[in-house]
Motif scaffolding. Structure first.
Motif, PDB file in Angstrom:
ATOM      1  N   LEU A  96       1.801  14.195 -13.904  1.00  0.00           N
ATOM      2  CA  LEU A  96       0.588  14.531 -14.906  1.00  0.00           C
ATOM      3  C   LEU A  96       0.173  15.618 -14.889  1.00  0.00           C
ATOM      4  CD1 LEU A  96      -1.637  11.136 -14.388  1.00  0.00           C
ATOM      5  CD2 LEU A  96      -0.624  11.924 -16.468  1.00  0.00           C
ATOM      6  N   ALA A  97       0.071  16.274 -13.665  1.00  0.00           N
ATOM      7  CA  ALA A  97      -0.411  17.903 -13.405  1.00  0.00           C
ATOM      8  C   ALA A  97       0.609  18.708 -14.217  1.00  0.00           C
ATOM      9  CB  ALA A  97      -0.267  18.036 -11.954  1.00  0.00           C
ATOM     10  N   ILE A  98       1.587  18.419 -14.432  1.00  0.00           N
ATOM     11  CA  ILE A  98       2.464  19.510 -15.182  1.00  0.00           C
ATOM     12  C   ILE A  98       2.445  19.069 -16.735  1.00  0.00           C
ATOM     13  CG2 ILE A  98       3.827  20.311 -13.424  1.00  0.00           C
ATOM     14  CD1 ILE A  98       6.216  18.600 -14.332  1.00  0.00           C
ATOM     15  N   GLY A  99       1.757  17.981 -17.202  1.00  0.00           N
ATOM     16  CA  GLY A  99       1.883  17.620 -18.488  1.00  0.00           C
ATOM     17  C   GLY A  99       3.242  17.242 -19.151  1.00  0.00           C
ATOM     18  N   VAL A 100       3.803  16.439 -18.459  1.00  0.00           N
ATOM     19  CA  VAL A 100       5.243  15.918 -18.551  1.00  0.00           C
ATOM     20  C   VAL A 100       5.018  14.709 -19.181  1.00  0.00           C
ATOM     21  CG1 VAL A 100       7.399  15.050 -18.077  1.00  0.00           C
ATOM     22  CG2 VAL A 100       6.409  17.134 -16.939  1.00  0.00           C
ATOM     23  N   TYR A 101       4.267  13.811 -18.753  1.00  0.00           N
ATOM     24  CA  TYR A 101       4.302  12.613 -19.363  1.00  0.00           C
ATOM     25  C   TYR A 101       2.660  12.303 -19.454  1.00  0.00           C
ATOM     26  CZ  TYR A 101       8.986  11.750 -18.241  1.00  0.00           C
ATOM     27  OH  TYR A 101      10.356  11.827 -18.430  1.00  0.00           O
ATOM     28  N   ASN A 102       2.261  11.071 -20.194  1.00  0.00           N
ATOM     29  CA  ASN A 102       0.689  10.542 -20.150  1.00  0.00           C
ATOM     30  C   ASN A 102       0.876   9.524 -19.392  1.00  0.00           C
ATOM     31  OD1 ASN A 102       1.524   8.488 -21.606  1.00  0.00           O
ATOM     32  ND2 ASN A 102       1.032   9.349 -23.599  1.00  0.00           N
ATOM     33  N   SER A 103      -0.332   9.232 -18.759  1.00  0.00           N
ATOM     34  CA  SER A 103      -0.428   7.898 -18.003  1.00  0.00           C
ATOM     35  C   SER A 103       0.065   6.491 -18.712  1.00  0.00           C
ATOM     36  CB  SER A 103      -2.053   7.499 -17.624  1.00  0.00           C
ATOM     37  OG  SER A 103      -2.839   7.340 -18.738  1.00  0.00           O
ATOM     38  N   GLN A 104       0.029   6.438 -19.899  1.00  0.00           N
ATOM     39  CA  GLN A 104       0.816   5.163 -20.525  1.00  0.00           C
ATOM     40  C   GLN A 104       2.076   5.076 -20.116  1.00  0.00           C
ATOM     41  OE1 GLN A 104      -0.189   5.277 -24.388  1.00  0.00           O
ATOM     42  NE2 GLN A 104      -1.360   3.375 -24.453  1.00  0.00           N
ATOM     43  N   VAL A 105       2.744   6.009 -20.235  1.00  0.00           N
ATOM     44  CA  VAL A 105       4.544   6.280 -20.048  1.00  0.00           C
ATOM     45  C   VAL A 105       4.488   6.177 -18.385  1.00  0.00           C
ATOM     46  CG1 VAL A 105       6.207   7.779 -20.086  1.00  0.00           C
ATOM     47  CG2 VAL A 105       4.497   7.714 -22.028  1.00  0.00           C
ATOM     48  N   LEU A 106       3.906   6.793 -17.662  1.00  0.00           N
ATOM     49  CA  LEU A 106       4.007   6.554 -16.234  1.00  0.00           C
ATOM     50  C   LEU A 106       3.585   5.155 -15.783  1.00  0.00           C
ATOM     51  CD1 LEU A 106       2.503   9.905 -15.118  1.00  0.00           C
ATOM     52  CD2 LEU A 106       4.872   9.577 -15.239  1.00  0.00           C
ATOM     53  N   ASN A 164       0.947  -1.184  -0.236  1.00  0.00           N
ATOM     54  CA  ASN A 164       0.019   0.063  -0.109  1.00  0.00           C
ATOM     55  C   ASN A 164       0.952   1.054   0.084  1.00  0.00           C
ATOM     56  OD1 ASN A 164      -2.562  -1.422  -0.074  1.00  0.00           O
ATOM     57  ND2 ASN A 164      -2.679  -1.216   2.110  1.00  0.00           N
ATOM     58  N   ALA A 165       2.187   1.233   0.836  1.00  0.00           N
ATOM     59  CA  ALA A 165       2.652   2.322   0.733  1.00  0.00           C
ATOM     60  C   ALA A 165       3.680   2.606  -0.460  1.00  0.00           C
ATOM     61  CB  ALA A 165       3.842   2.187   2.004  1.00  0.00           C
ATOM     62  N   LEU A 166       3.910   1.650  -1.176  1.00  0.00           N
ATOM     63  CA  LEU A 166       4.648   1.729  -2.266  1.00  0.00           C
ATOM     64  C   LEU A 166       3.486   2.141  -3.525  1.00  0.00           C
ATOM     65  CD1 LEU A 166       6.721  -1.647  -2.704  1.00  0.00           C
ATOM     66  CD2 LEU A 166       7.658   0.842  -2.232  1.00  0.00           C
ATOM     67  N   GLU A 167       2.366   1.548  -3.426  1.00  0.00           N
ATOM     68  CA  GLU A 167       1.501   2.100  -4.386  1.00  0.00           C
ATOM     69  C   GLU A 167       0.962   3.536  -4.153  1.00  0.00           C
ATOM     70  OE1 GLU A 167      -0.681   1.857  -7.715  1.00  0.00           O
ATOM     71  OE2 GLU A 167       0.613   0.406  -6.934  1.00  0.00           O
ATOM     72  N   GLU A 168       1.044   3.940  -2.939  1.00  0.00           N
ATOM     73  CA  GLU A 168       0.647   5.678  -2.701  1.00  0.00           C
ATOM     74  C   GLU A 168       1.661   6.440  -3.166  1.00  0.00           C
ATOM     75  OE1 GLU A 168      -0.261   6.146   1.468  1.00  0.00           O
ATOM     76  OE2 GLU A 168      -1.642   4.582   1.639  1.00  0.00           O
ATOM     77  N   GLN A 169       2.840   5.992  -2.962  1.00  0.00           N
ATOM     78  CA  GLN A 169       4.237   6.806  -3.585  1.00  0.00           C
ATOM     79  C   GLN A 169       4.022   6.795  -5.027  1.00  0.00           C
ATOM     80  OE1 GLN A 169       7.728   4.968  -2.259  1.00  0.00           O
ATOM     81  NE2 GLN A 169       7.884   6.431  -0.561  1.00  0.00           N
ATOM     82  N   ARG A 170       3.610   5.651  -5.724  1.00  0.00           N
ATOM     83  CA  ARG A 170       3.528   5.687  -7.157  1.00  0.00           C
ATOM     84  C   ARG A 170       2.530   6.760  -7.700  1.00  0.00           C
ATOM     85  NH1 ARG A 170       4.499   3.540 -11.735  1.00  0.00           N
ATOM     86  NH2 ARG A 170       5.626   1.578 -11.613  1.00  0.00           N
ATOM     87  N   ASN A 171       1.422   6.696  -6.972  1.00  0.00           N
ATOM     88  CA  ASN A 171       0.483   7.648  -7.356  1.00  0.00           C
ATOM     89  C   ASN A 171       0.684   8.845  -7.175  1.00  0.00           C
ATOM     90  OD1 ASN A 171      -1.340   5.307  -8.076  1.00  0.00           O
ATOM     91  ND2 ASN A 171      -2.272   5.118  -6.036  1.00  0.00           N
ATOM     92  N   TYR A 172       1.323   9.195  -5.897  1.00  0.00           N
ATOM     93  CA  TYR A 172       1.555  10.662  -5.640  1.00  0.00           C
ATOM     94  C   TYR A 172       2.490  11.191  -6.898  1.00  0.00           C
ATOM     95  CZ  TYR A 172       4.034  14.773  -3.591  1.00  0.00           C
ATOM     96  OH  TYR A 172       4.484  15.909  -3.172  1.00  0.00           O
ATOM     97  N   TYR A 173       3.704  10.522  -7.296  1.00  0.00           N
ATOM     98  CA  TYR A 173       4.557  10.880  -8.094  1.00  0.00           C
ATOM     99  C   TYR A 173       3.814  10.922  -9.650  1.00  0.00           C
ATOM    100  CZ  TYR A 173       8.249  10.413  -4.750  1.00  0.00           C
ATOM    101  OH  TYR A 173       8.903  10.614  -3.683  1.00  0.00           O
ATOM    102  N   SER A 174       2.911   9.631  -9.840  1.00  0.00           N
ATOM    103  CA  SER A 174       2.408   9.678 -11.150  1.00  0.00           C
ATOM    104  C   SER A 174       1.408  11.106 -11.377  1.00  0.00           C
ATOM    105  CB  SER A 174       1.584   8.612 -11.272  1.00  0.00           C
ATOM    106  OG  SER A 174       2.569   7.635 -11.371  1.00  0.00           O
ATOM    107  N   GLN A 175       0.750  11.452 -10.220  1.00  0.00           N
ATOM    108  CA  GLN A 175      -0.263  12.524 -10.384  1.00  0.00           C
ATOM    109  C   GLN A 175       0.503  13.839 -10.439  1.00  0.00           C
ATOM    110  OE1 GLN A 175      -3.593  12.365 -10.634  1.00  0.00           O
ATOM    111  NE2 GLN A 175      -3.070  10.383 -10.682  1.00  0.00           N
ATOM    112  N   LYS A 176       1.681  13.888  -9.695  1.00  0.00           N
ATOM    113  CA  LYS A 176       2.258  15.276  -9.902  1.00  0.00           C
ATOM    114  C   LYS A 176       2.953  15.489 -11.151  1.00  0.00           C
ATOM    115  CE  LYS A 176       2.090  16.927  -5.753  1.00  0.00           C
ATOM    116  NZ  LYS A 176       1.713  18.185  -5.339  1.00  0.00           N
TER     117      LYS A 176
END
Length: 62
Positions: free
Chosen positions: A21-31, A7-19
């Motif tokens: 995605l928010a600036i438009g650097v990568y799309n969700s497929q790449v992340l 759960n902790a690893l998944e929360e970290q992954r979600n946090y970094y992915s959302q950040k």
């Protein structure tokens, strides 16, 4: 792996992915293909690497 660690690893992954995605650097497929370490590195690159700006001294003698 324990459920709490997963759960902790998944929360970290979600946090970094959302950040990222928010600036438009990568799309969700790449992340989704990136490792957690890669996500952290990219996050640090875009959010933590603030360029150093030389400040001018207000008391400069010309």
């Amino acid at each position: 792996m324990s459920k709490m660690l997963q759960n902790a690893l998944e929360e970290q992954r979600n946090y970094y992915s959302q950040k990222l995605l928010a600036i438009g650097v990568y799309n969700s497929q790449v992340l989704n293909k990136m490792t957690l370490t890669e996500l952290k590195d990219e996050y640090n690159y875009f959010y933590r690497n603030v360029p150093q700006v030389k400040r001018r001294s207000s008391n400069t003698a010309n």
